[in-house]
Design a protein around this motif. Structure first.
Motif, PDB file in Angstrom:
ATOM      1  N   CYS A   1       9.345  17.601  -1.242  1.00 42.32           N
ATOM      2  CA  CYS A   1      10.592  16.978  -0.817  1.00 42.32           C
ATOM      3  C   CYS A   1      11.744  17.753  -1.440  1.00 42.32           C
ATOM      4  O   CYS A   1      11.614  18.275  -2.546  1.00 42.32           O
ATOM      5  N   SER A   2      12.871  17.816  -0.733  1.00 46.37           N
ATOM      6  CA  SER A   2      14.038  18.497  -1.302  1.00 46.37           C
ATOM      7  C   SER A   2      14.774  17.597  -2.280  1.00 46.37           C
ATOM      8  O   SER A   2      15.584  18.065  -3.075  1.00 46.37           O
ATOM      9  N   GLY A   3      14.546  16.289  -2.171  1.00 48.33           N
ATOM     10  CA  GLY A   3      15.095  15.368  -3.161  1.00 48.33           C
ATOM     11  C   GLY A   3      16.577  15.095  -3.034  1.00 48.33           C
ATOM     12  O   GLY A   3      17.221  14.729  -4.023  1.00 48.33           O
ATOM     13  N   LEU A   4      17.145  15.234  -1.834  1.00 48.72           N
ATOM     14  CA  LEU A   4      18.571  14.905  -1.657  1.00 48.72           C
ATOM     15  C   LEU A   4      18.700  13.444  -1.235  1.00 48.72           C
ATOM     16  O   LEU A   4      18.077  13.020  -0.255  1.00 48.72           O
ATOM     17  N   ILE A   5      19.503  12.711  -1.973  1.00 45.36           N
ATOM     18  CA  ILE A   5      19.700  11.291  -1.652  1.00 45.36           C
ATOM     19  C   ILE A   5      21.204  11.014  -1.653  1.00 45.36           C
ATOM     20  O   ILE A   5      21.922  11.431  -2.572  1.00 45.36           O
TER      21      ILE A   5
ATOM     22  N   GLY B   1       9.413   2.508   5.545  1.00 43.24           N
ATOM     23  CA  GLY B   1       9.548   3.930   5.206  1.00 43.24           C
ATOM     24  C   GLY B   1       8.997   4.834   6.297  1.00 43.24           C
ATOM     25  O   GLY B   1       9.016   4.502   7.485  1.00 43.24           O
ATOM     26  N   ASP B   2       8.481   5.994   5.872  1.00 40.43           N
ATOM     27  CA  ASP B   2       7.924   6.949   6.842  1.00 40.43           C
ATOM     28  C   ASP B   2       6.824   6.300   7.675  1.00 40.43           C
ATOM     29  O   ASP B   2       6.583   6.696   8.820  1.00 40.43           O
ATOM     30  N   ALA B   3       6.135   5.320   7.105  1.00 33.85           N
ATOM     31  CA  ALA B   3       5.062   4.640   7.836  1.00 33.85           C
ATOM     32  C   ALA B   3       5.600   4.030   9.125  1.00 33.85           C
ATOM     33  O   ALA B   3       4.885   3.927  10.124  1.00 33.85           O
TER      34      ALA B   3
ATOM     35  N   LEU C   1      -0.951  -0.643  -4.450  1.00 37.48           N
ATOM     36  CA  LEU C   1      -2.119   0.244  -4.496  1.00 37.48           C
ATOM     37  C   LEU C   1      -1.669   1.662  -4.171  1.00 37.48           C
ATOM     38  O   LEU C   1      -0.993   1.885  -3.165  1.00 37.48           O
ATOM     39  N   GLU C   2      -2.030   2.600  -5.020  1.00 36.78           N
ATOM     40  CA  GLU C   2      -1.654   4.008  -4.787  1.00 36.78           C
ATOM     41  C   GLU C   2      -2.909   4.864  -4.919  1.00 36.78           C
ATOM     42  O   GLU C   2      -3.631   4.762  -5.900  1.00 36.78           O
ATOM     43  N   GLU C   3      -3.110   5.703  -3.927  1.00 35.12           N
ATOM     44  CA  GLU C   3      -4.367   6.461  -3.921  1.00 35.12           C
ATOM     45  C   GLU C   3      -4.402   7.598  -4.935  1.00 35.12           C
ATOM     46  O   GLU C   3      -5.469   8.028  -5.354  1.00 35.12           O
ATOM     47  N   HIS C   4      -3.235   8.097  -5.335  1.00 41.76           N
ATOM     48  CA  HIS C   4      -3.233   9.230  -6.266  1.00 41.76           C
ATOM     49  C   HIS C   4      -3.265   8.750  -7.717  1.00 41.76           C
ATOM     50  O   HIS C   4      -2.810   7.652  -8.017  1.00 41.76           O
ATOM     51  N   PRO C   5      -3.767   9.588  -8.629  1.00 40.30           N
ATOM     52  CA  PRO C   5      -3.838   9.171 -10.033  1.00 40.30           C
ATOM     53  C   PRO C   5      -2.470   9.103 -10.704  1.00 40.30           C
ATOM     54  O   PRO C   5      -2.302   8.455 -11.719  1.00 40.30           O
TER      55      PRO C   5
ATOM     56  N   GLY D   1      15.521  13.327   6.478  1.00 40.79           N
ATOM     57  CA  GLY D   1      15.559  12.616   5.190  1.00 40.79           C
ATOM     58  C   GLY D   1      15.161  11.152   5.379  1.00 40.79           C
ATOM     59  O   GLY D   1      15.681  10.476   6.267  1.00 40.79           O
ATOM     60  N   GLY D   2      14.247  10.673   4.534  1.00 42.88           N
ATOM     61  CA  GLY D   2      13.770   9.303   4.741  1.00 42.88           C
ATOM     62  C   GLY D   2      13.837   8.421   3.507  1.00 42.88           C
ATOM     63  O   GLY D   2      13.477   7.243   3.567  1.00 42.88           O
ATOM     64  N   ILE D   3      14.300   8.985   2.377  1.00 44.98           N
ATOM     65  CA  ILE D   3      14.216   8.195   1.136  1.00 44.98           C
ATOM     66  C   ILE D   3      15.126   6.966   1.217  1.00 44.98           C
ATOM     67  O   ILE D   3      14.690   5.836   0.980  1.00 44.98           O
ATOM     68  N   SER D   4      16.381   7.183   1.581  1.00 43.02           N
ATOM     69  CA  SER D   4      17.302   6.038   1.498  1.00 43.02           C
ATOM     70  C   SER D   4      17.028   5.012   2.595  1.00 43.02           C
ATOM     71  O   SER D   4      17.150   3.807   2.362  1.00 43.02           O
TER      72      SER D   4
ATOM     73  N   VAL E   1       0.864  -1.189   0.000  1.00 34.95           N
ATOM     74  CA  VAL E   1       0.000   0.000   0.000  1.00 34.95           C
ATOM     75  C   VAL E   1       0.896   1.233   0.000  1.00 34.95           C
ATOM     76  O   VAL E   1       1.622   1.476   0.964  1.00 34.95           O
ATOM     77  N   GLY E   2       0.880   1.986  -1.105  1.00 39.44           N
ATOM     78  CA  GLY E   2       1.693   3.200  -1.205  1.00 39.44           C
ATOM     79  C   GLY E   2       2.822   3.039  -2.206  1.00 39.44           C
ATOM     80  O   GLY E   2       3.646   2.133  -2.085  1.00 39.44           O
ATOM     81  N   ALA E   3       2.835   3.928  -3.220  1.00 39.85           N
ATOM     82  CA  ALA E   3       3.841   3.825  -4.286  1.00 39.85           C
ATOM     83  C   ALA E   3       4.915   4.896  -4.161  1.00 39.85           C
ATOM     84  O   ALA E   3       5.357   5.480  -5.144  1.00 39.85           O
TER      85      ALA E   3
ATOM     86  N   ARG F   1      14.775  15.122  -9.256  1.00 38.24           N
ATOM     87  CA  ARG F   1      13.396  15.565  -9.464  1.00 38.24           C
ATOM     88  C   ARG F   1      12.552  14.480  -8.820  1.00 38.24           C
ATOM     89  O   ARG F   1      12.471  13.358  -9.331  1.00 38.24           O
ATOM     90  N   ARG F   2      11.979  14.808  -7.668  1.00 36.63           N
ATOM     91  CA  ARG F   2      11.401  13.763  -6.818  1.00 36.63           C
ATOM     92  C   ARG F   2      10.253  13.005  -7.499  1.00 36.63           C
ATOM     93  O   ARG F   2      10.145  11.779  -7.385  1.00 36.63           O
ATOM     94  N   CYS F   3       9.410  13.730  -8.227  1.00 38.27           N
ATOM     95  CA  CYS F   3       8.279  13.070  -8.882  1.00 38.27           C
ATOM     96  C   CYS F   3       8.806  12.026  -9.876  1.00 38.27           C
ATOM     97  O   CYS F   3       8.379  10.871  -9.892  1.00 38.27           O
TER      98      CYS F   3
ATOM     99  N   ARG G   1      -7.423   3.811  -2.867  1.00 45.12           N
ATOM    100  CA  ARG G   1      -7.021   4.109  -1.486  1.00 45.12           C
ATOM    101  C   ARG G   1      -7.429   2.959  -0.578  1.00 45.12           C
ATOM    102  O   ARG G   1      -8.597   2.555  -0.545  1.00 45.12           O
ATOM    103  N   CYS G   2      -6.447   2.400   0.106  1.00 48.26           N
ATOM    104  CA  CYS G   2      -6.738   1.315   1.046  1.00 48.26           C
ATOM    105  C   CYS G   2      -7.392   1.927   2.282  1.00 48.26           C
ATOM    106  O   CYS G   2      -6.866   2.880   2.861  1.00 48.26           O
ATOM    107  N   VAL G   3      -8.545   1.374   2.678  1.00 46.44           N
ATOM    108  CA  VAL G   3      -9.245   1.952   3.835  1.00 46.44           C
ATOM    109  C   VAL G   3      -9.359   0.973   5.003  1.00 46.44           C
ATOM    110  O   VAL G   3      -9.779   1.352   6.093  1.00 46.44           O
TER     111      VAL G   3
ATOM    112  N   PRO H   1       8.947   5.756  -2.636  1.00 45.47           N
ATOM    113  CA  PRO H   1      10.190   4.990  -2.829  1.00 45.47           C
ATOM    114  C   PRO H   1      10.243   3.713  -1.994  1.00 45.47           C
ATOM    115  O   PRO H   1      10.712   2.677  -2.481  1.00 45.47           O
ATOM    116  N   ALA H   2       9.754   3.768  -0.748  1.00 44.10           N
ATOM    117  CA  ALA H   2       9.819   2.572   0.110  1.00 44.10           C
ATOM    118  C   ALA H   2       8.924   1.472  -0.452  1.00 44.10           C
ATOM    119  O   ALA H   2       9.328   0.301  -0.530  1.00 44.10           O
ATOM    120  N   GLY H   3       7.711   1.844  -0.880  1.00 42.79           N
ATOM    121  CA  GLY H   3       6.777   0.856  -1.426  1.00 42.79           C
ATOM    122  C   GLY H   3       7.294   0.252  -2.716  1.00 42.79           C
ATOM    123  O   GLY H   3       7.263  -0.973  -2.911  1.00 42.79           O
TER     124      GLY H   3
END
Ligand SMILES: Cc1cc2nc3c(=O)[nH]c(=O)nc-3n(C[C@H](O)[C@H](O)[C@H](O)COP(=O)(O)OP(=O)(O)OC[C@H]3O[C@@H](n4cnc5c(N)ncnc54)[C@H](O)[C@@H]3O)c2cc1C
Length: 393
Positions: A42-46, A266-268, A30-34, A278-281, A7-9, A91-93, A115-117, A11-13
């Protein structure tokens, strides 16, 4: 029935999905956004090390950095650097999208606008209830079944309650804007009570714009508005900033990141560098550990907490000390007065710190540097004062 639903697309997912699909498991994300990676804040530093270790896609990289300049509240500055590229700004997106493409290429499937509910644990599977939003307004309820579920939902903690899990206990508020600026050639970090009490503000060149932001305990948007009027920022703005985005960052991990058939990444799970937010890596690293743990559990035919608890042991082994030392550093650093910050920054180049940075600096892992810093002449006095104040209070 799927082997795993992620659930969630973010980087961690996507890292978890790619790692599992590569091992031959059927994975549905499953990703809730289109659109994957939208919205983003995000600042996008990795760290460069993460690109090497996980062979991360580089298409979204804007540029690399081998230094950052720290500015004190009273006008001092120190450039802290190494002789190699320490981090890349992306470019984070696009980064999230290429991570998803990689998972797709490994065989994972993605469903967007879903969206998982709700989650329901059963003896041999998990039922996932979700809501699918159509391109117009309509919504449809959907049910999926999976042998296990990985929650990579970022800072959306609503699903944890039903699992008897608690959200992280501490958060920073971050506010960031993309600004058209001149003369931002490297990473700039601003410290001081006025700019970001107990934390920091930044300006990072990211192609045609600079990402300018503040993170602190509360009132991040107000602080960012003030920061944008700071002489060294305001004087370089080509246009007024019109849009500020705000988001919370967990700086404490959750007590437990597993349940029968369920893992959190991840952040979850609050797997975030406490020093910088920073949480990406860390999310990517823990996604990999989650996939390896699930692989073992599938082979053993046992997805109970008894086996999945291994996930938590392994990720804490990798980053647990980092998180504890980072948390200590944030507490000590947060007590520094403007005068102390100023003294520290002005004394930097004449102290033993540049040599320490050269030996110990690692963009994603700060423990070695922090521990060495605490032993250095210049910082020792500050740490000593911190403990003295604590023992007196
Ligand atoms: C201003 C700011 C600057 C930052 N800068 C950096 C930086 O420079 N470097 C760095 O490493 N980190 C940075 N971070 C932190 C970083 O953005 C996060 O740590 C990272 O995005 C976490 O990745 P994730 O995959 O765990 O979660 P996310 O990237 O948040 O992804 C979670 C995904 O799950 C989806 N989702 C949530 N709930 C559901 C649901 N119920 N059903 C379906 N989908 C769901 C969301 O839509 C989202 O796509 C920054 C954060 C902020 C706020």
């Amino acid at each position: 029935m799927h082997d795993v639903i992620v659930v969630g697309a973010g980087p961690a997912g996507s890292q978890t999905a790619a790692s599992l699909a590569q091992r031959g498991y059927t994975v549905l994300v499953l990703e809730e956004h289109p659109q994957i990676g939208v919205p983003t804040n995000c600042s996008g530093l990795i760290g460069a090390e993460a690109f090497e270790r996980f062979d991360l896609p580089r298409d979204s990289v804007i540029r690399g950095f081998n230094s950052a300049t720290f500015f004190s509240p009273k006008g001092g500055s120190a450039t802290v650097g190494a002789d190699r590229v320490m981090a890349y700004v992306v470019r984070r997106c696009e980064f999230d999208q290429t991570m998803a493409q990689r998972a797709l290429a490994c065989g994972a499937s993605y469903l967007l606008r879903v969206r998982c509910v709700g989650l329901e644990q059963h003896k041999d599977h998990v039922t996932v209830t979700a809501v699918q939003r159509g391109p117009e307004d309509g919504e449809a309820r959907m049910t999926f079944r999976a042998r296990s579920v990985v929650l990579a939902t970022g800072i959306r903690y609503g699903l944890l309650r039903g699992l008897g899990l608690k959200r992280p206990s501490a958060f920073l508020q971050a506010a960031q804007a993309e600004a058209s600026m001149e003369g931002v050639d490297g990473v700039e970090v601003y410290l001081g009570r006025d700019v970001a009490p107990g934390s920091f503000a930044w300006a990072i060149p990211a192609g045609p714009v600079a990402r300018v932001g503040v993170c602190n305990g509360a009132g991040a948007v107000e602080h960012l508005r003030r920061f944008l009027q700071h002489p060294s920022i305001a004087s370089r703005l080509r246009q007024p900033v019109t849009q500020i985005k705000r988001k919370a960052i967990p700086i404490a991990n959750i007590c437990r990141s597993f349940r029968d058939r369920i893992l959190l990444v991840g952040d979850a799970a609050g797997q975030v560098k406490v020093t910088t937010g920073g949480g990406i890596s860390y999310g990517i690293l823990c996604g990999d550990i989650a996939a390896a743990t699930l692989d073992r559990a599938f082979r053993l035919g046992d997805l109970s907490e008894r086996i999945l608890g291994e996930y938590e042991r392994r990720w804490r082994q990798e980053i647990g000390v980092e998180l504890r030392v980072g948390s200590f550093f944030r507490r000590v650093g947060g007590t520094l007065s403007d005068e102390q910050i100023d003294r520290l920054i002005r004394a930097y180049h004449d102290s033993d710190l540049p040599e320490l940075v050269r030996r110990c600096a690692d963009f994603e892992r700060h423990r070695k540097f922090i521990l060495a810093l605490c032993r250095s002449n210049i910082f020792f006095q500050l740490v000593w004062n911190y403990f003295r104040r604590r023992s007196l209070s």
